[in-house]
Design a protein around this motif. Structure first.
Motif, PDB file in Angstrom:
ATOM      1  N   LEU A 199       0.833  -1.210   0.000  1.00 15.99           N
ATOM      2  CA  LEU A 199       0.000   0.000   0.000  1.00 15.99           C
ATOM      3  C   LEU A 199       0.865   1.256   0.000  1.00 15.99           C
ATOM      4  CD1 LEU A 199      -2.920  -0.931   2.421  1.00 15.99           C
ATOM      5  CD2 LEU A 199      -3.079  -0.412  -0.013  1.00 15.99           C
ATOM      6  N   ALA A 200       1.981   1.217   0.721  1.00 12.17           N
ATOM      7  CA  ALA A 200       2.892   2.358   0.725  1.00 12.17           C
ATOM      8  C   ALA A 200       3.491   2.577  -0.662  1.00 12.17           C
ATOM      9  CB  ALA A 200       3.990   2.155   1.761  1.00 12.17           C
ATOM     10  N   CYS A 201       3.846   1.496  -1.350  1.00 10.30           N
ATOM     11  CA  CYS A 201       4.376   1.617  -2.720  1.00 10.30           C
ATOM     12  C   CYS A 201       3.351   2.248  -3.648  1.00 10.30           C
ATOM     13  CB  CYS A 201       4.773   0.250  -3.261  1.00 10.30           C
ATOM     14  SG  CYS A 201       6.283  -0.413  -2.585  1.00 10.30           S
ATOM     15  N   ALA A 202       2.123   1.772  -3.573  1.00  6.14           N
ATOM     16  CA  ALA A 202       1.074   2.286  -4.458  1.00  6.14           C
ATOM     17  C   ALA A 202       0.745   3.743  -4.133  1.00  6.14           C
ATOM     18  CB  ALA A 202      -0.169   1.407  -4.348  1.00  6.14           C
ATOM     19  N   THR A 203       0.732   4.082  -2.850  1.00  2.05           N
ATOM     20  CA  THR A 203       0.456   5.461  -2.460  1.00  2.05           C
ATOM     21  C   THR A 203       1.583   6.391  -2.905  1.00  2.05           C
ATOM     22  OG1 THR A 203      -0.810   4.661  -0.565  1.00  2.05           O
ATOM     23  CG2 THR A 203      -0.102   6.951  -0.504  1.00  2.05           C
ATOM     24  N   SER A 204       2.822   5.933  -2.754  1.00  2.00           N
ATOM     25  CA  SER A 204       3.946   6.767  -3.193  1.00  2.00           C
ATOM     26  C   SER A 204       3.920   6.967  -4.707  1.00  2.00           C
ATOM     27  CB  SER A 204       5.279   6.164  -2.744  1.00  2.00           C
ATOM     28  OG  SER A 204       5.588   5.009  -3.483  1.00  2.00           O
ATOM     29  N   ASN A 228       7.510   6.344 -11.638  1.00  2.00           N
ATOM     30  CA  ASN A 228       6.378   7.055 -11.043  1.00  2.00           C
ATOM     31  C   ASN A 228       6.205   8.430 -11.670  1.00  2.00           C
ATOM     32  OD1 ASN A 228       5.947   4.957  -9.264  1.00  2.00           O
ATOM     33  ND2 ASN A 228       6.992   5.946  -7.573  1.00  2.00           N
ATOM     34  N   TYR A 229       7.318   9.147 -11.809  1.00  2.00           N
ATOM     35  CA  TYR A 229       7.234  10.489 -12.380  1.00  2.00           C
ATOM     36  C   TYR A 229       6.853  10.444 -13.856  1.00  2.00           C
ATOM     37  CZ  TYR A 229       9.170  12.204  -8.038  1.00  2.00           C
ATOM     38  OH  TYR A 229       9.346  12.509  -6.724  1.00  2.00           O
ATOM     39  N   LEU A 230       7.379   9.470 -14.596  1.00  2.00           N
ATOM     40  CA  LEU A 230       7.009   9.349 -16.004  1.00  2.00           C
ATOM     41  C   LEU A 230       5.534   8.999 -16.162  1.00  2.00           C
ATOM     42  CD1 LEU A 230      10.128   7.598 -17.562  1.00  2.00           C
ATOM     43  CD2 LEU A 230       9.354   9.950 -17.896  1.00  2.00           C
ATOM     44  N   LEU A 231       4.998   8.189 -15.244  1.00  2.00           N
ATOM     45  CA  LEU A 231       3.563   7.888 -15.303  1.00  2.00           C
ATOM     46  C   LEU A 231       2.733   9.140 -15.065  1.00  2.00           C
ATOM     47  CD1 LEU A 231       3.384   4.448 -13.461  1.00  2.00           C
ATOM     48  CD2 LEU A 231       2.888   4.902 -15.864  1.00  2.00           C
ATOM     49  N   GLY A 232       3.293  10.096 -14.331  1.00  2.00           N
ATOM     50  CA  GLY A 232       2.597  11.356 -14.121  1.00  2.00           C
ATOM     51  C   GLY A 232       2.520  12.203 -15.373  1.00  2.00           C
ATOM     52  N   LEU A 233       3.397  11.953 -16.315  1.00  2.00           N
ATOM     53  CA  LEU A 233       3.373  12.699 -17.569  1.00  2.00           C
ATOM     54  C   LEU A 233       2.414  12.079 -18.579  1.00  2.00           C
ATOM     55  CD1 LEU A 233       7.192  13.433 -18.000  1.00  2.00           C
ATOM     56  CD2 LEU A 233       5.425  14.890 -16.973  1.00  2.00           C
ATOM     57  N   THR A 234       1.814  10.960 -18.221  1.00  2.00           N
ATOM     58  CA  THR A 234       0.845  10.312 -19.112  1.00  2.00           C
ATOM     59  C   THR A 234      -0.572  10.686 -18.696  1.00  2.00           C
ATOM     60  OG1 THR A 234       0.583   8.321 -17.762  1.00  2.00           O
ATOM     61  CG2 THR A 234       2.392   8.336 -19.361  1.00  2.00           C
ATOM     62  N   SER A 235      -1.519  10.293 -19.504  1.00  2.00           N
ATOM     63  CA  SER A 235      -2.921  10.537 -19.167  1.00  2.00           C
ATOM     64  C   SER A 235      -3.588   9.257 -18.649  1.00  2.00           C
ATOM     65  CB  SER A 235      -3.658  11.078 -20.395  1.00  2.00           C
ATOM     66  OG  SER A 235      -3.486  10.208 -21.485  1.00  2.00           O
ATOM     67  N   ILE A 236      -2.780   8.335 -18.120  1.00  2.00           N
ATOM     68  CA  ILE A 236      -3.323   7.098 -17.544  1.00  2.00           C
ATOM     69  C   ILE A 236      -4.120   7.449 -16.299  1.00  2.00           C
ATOM     70  CG2 ILE A 236      -2.707   4.907 -16.445  1.00  2.00           C
ATOM     71  CD1 ILE A 236      -0.280   4.770 -18.226  1.00  2.00           C
ATOM     72  N   ASP A 237      -5.253   6.790 -16.144  1.00  2.00           N
ATOM     73  CA  ASP A 237      -6.130   6.995 -15.003  1.00  2.00           C
ATOM     74  C   ASP A 237      -5.379   6.713 -13.698  1.00  2.00           C
ATOM     75  OD1 ASP A 237      -8.159   6.832 -13.075  1.00  2.00           O
ATOM     76  OD2 ASP A 237      -9.602   6.065 -14.507  1.00  2.00           O
ATOM     77  N   PRO A 238      -5.525   7.580 -12.689  1.00  2.00           N
ATOM     78  CA  PRO A 238      -4.843   7.352 -11.409  1.00  2.00           C
ATOM     79  C   PRO A 238      -5.234   6.027 -10.754  1.00  2.00           C
ATOM     80  CG  PRO A 238      -5.954   9.488 -11.401  1.00  2.00           C
ATOM     81  CD  PRO A 238      -6.248   8.833 -12.703  1.00  2.00           C
ATOM     82  N   ARG A 239      -6.465   5.580 -10.982  1.00  2.00           N
ATOM     83  CA  ARG A 239      -6.876   4.274 -10.425  1.00  2.00           C
ATOM     84  C   ARG A 239      -6.057   3.150 -11.025  1.00  2.00           C
ATOM     85  NH1 ARG A 239     -12.950   4.304 -12.059  1.00  2.00           N
ATOM     86  NH2 ARG A 239     -11.888   5.089 -13.883  1.00  2.00           N
ATOM     87  N   LEU A 256       1.210   7.276  -6.482  1.00  2.00           N
ATOM     88  CA  LEU A 256       0.216   8.323  -6.733  1.00  2.00           C
ATOM     89  C   LEU A 256       0.745   9.705  -6.362  1.00  2.00           C
ATOM     90  CD1 LEU A 256      -3.251   6.869  -5.691  1.00  2.00           C
ATOM     91  CD2 LEU A 256      -2.379   7.367  -7.962  1.00  2.00           C
ATOM     92  N   VAL A 257       1.487   9.795  -5.262  1.00  2.00           N
ATOM     93  CA  VAL A 257       2.051  11.084  -4.851  1.00  2.00           C
ATOM     94  C   VAL A 257       3.052  11.579  -5.896  1.00  2.00           C
ATOM     95  CG1 VAL A 257       3.500  12.223  -3.116  1.00  2.00           C
ATOM     96  CG2 VAL A 257       1.641  10.718  -2.395  1.00  2.00           C
ATOM     97  N   SER A 258       3.934  10.693  -6.349  1.00  2.00           N
ATOM     98  CA  SER A 258       4.915  11.066  -7.375  1.00  2.00           C
ATOM     99  C   SER A 258       4.226  11.472  -8.668  1.00  2.00           C
ATOM    100  CB  SER A 258       5.866   9.906  -7.647  1.00  2.00           C
ATOM    101  OG  SER A 258       6.570   9.572  -6.491  1.00  2.00           O
ATOM    102  N   ARG A 259       3.182  10.740  -9.021  1.00  2.00           N
ATOM    103  CA  ARG A 259       2.414  11.058 -10.221  1.00  2.00           C
ATOM    104  C   ARG A 259       1.807  12.448 -10.108  1.00  2.00           C
ATOM    105  NH1 ARG A 259      -2.648  11.069 -12.152  1.00  2.00           N
ATOM    106  NH2 ARG A 259      -3.020  10.253 -14.241  1.00  2.00           N
ATOM    107  N   SER A 260       1.269  12.768  -8.938  1.00  2.00           N
ATOM    108  CA  SER A 260       0.668  14.090  -8.718  1.00  2.00           C
ATOM    109  C   SER A 260       1.709  15.205  -8.810  1.00  2.00           C
ATOM    110  CB  SER A 260      -0.018  14.137  -7.346  1.00  2.00           C
ATOM    111  OG  SER A 260      -1.057  13.208  -7.298  1.00  2.00           O
ATOM    112  N   LEU A 261       2.900  14.958  -8.267  1.00  2.00           N
ATOM    113  CA  LEU A 261       3.972  15.953  -8.360  1.00  2.00           C
ATOM    114  C   LEU A 261       4.376  16.187  -9.811  1.00  2.00           C
ATOM    115  CD1 LEU A 261       6.200  14.886  -5.348  1.00  2.00           C
ATOM    116  CD2 LEU A 261       4.830  16.964  -5.543  1.00  2.00           C
ATOM    117  N   ALA A 262       4.458  15.121 -10.579  1.00  2.00           N
ATOM    118  CA  ALA A 262       4.825  15.254 -11.990  1.00  2.00           C
ATOM    119  C   ALA A 262       3.747  16.018 -12.757  1.00  2.00           C
ATOM    120  CB  ALA A 262       5.058  13.887 -12.613  1.00  2.00           C
TER     121      ALA A 262
END
Length: 130
Positions: free
Chosen positions: A12-17, A78-89, A19-25
């Motif tokens: 859960l910590a990995c998955a939450t981190s 994580n940061y590269l996933l934030g640059l995509t339009s993939i659904d956060p879920r 999402l946080v990294s994705r949001s920062l990106a």
């Protein structure tokens, strides 16, 4: 925690981190719109366009497979996933599923190591020296 609770907490910590990294990106991308996957070439831009339009289940599977690959480092991904339009879920679920087995192995190793150090199991000296 034990193997089951420890694995759940770590995963859960990995998955939450992720999402946080994705949001920062994404926040950086809003501030500087020139930051996008197109910077890495036409193939990355095409991949992003395809994954952005994909069903949540397909995107989840893609993220899970990405997490299972030892070639891609966790945090930059994580940061590269934030640059995509993939659904956060899809990012959360894919990270959770992709990290579940490796984290279970690592937590299990930690539980066995703690048991060995606590004296509840005996470890051959040659194995302990490794």
């Amino acid at each position: 925690f034990g193997v089951w609770k420890g694995t759940l907490v770590v995963t859960l910590a990995c998955a939450t981190s992720a999402l946080v990294s994705r949001s920062l990106a994404q926040a950086a991308q809003r501030r500087w719109p020139s930051i996008n996957l197109g910077m890495f070439g036409k193939r990355m831009a095409a991949l992003e366009a395809r994954l952005g339009k994909a069903h949540v289940g397909t995107a989840t599977a893609a993220v899970a497979l990405l997490r299972l690959s030892p070639v891609f480092p966790f945090v930059p991904t994580n940061y590269l996933l934030g640059l995509t339009s993939i659904d956060p879920r899809a990012v959360f679920a894919g990270t959770f599923l992709g990290c579940l087995l490796p984290q279970a192995a690592l937590v299990s190793a930690g539980v066995v190591g703690a048991s060995a150090l606590g004296g509840s199991i005996s470890v051959p000296p040659k194995l302990a020296a490794m």
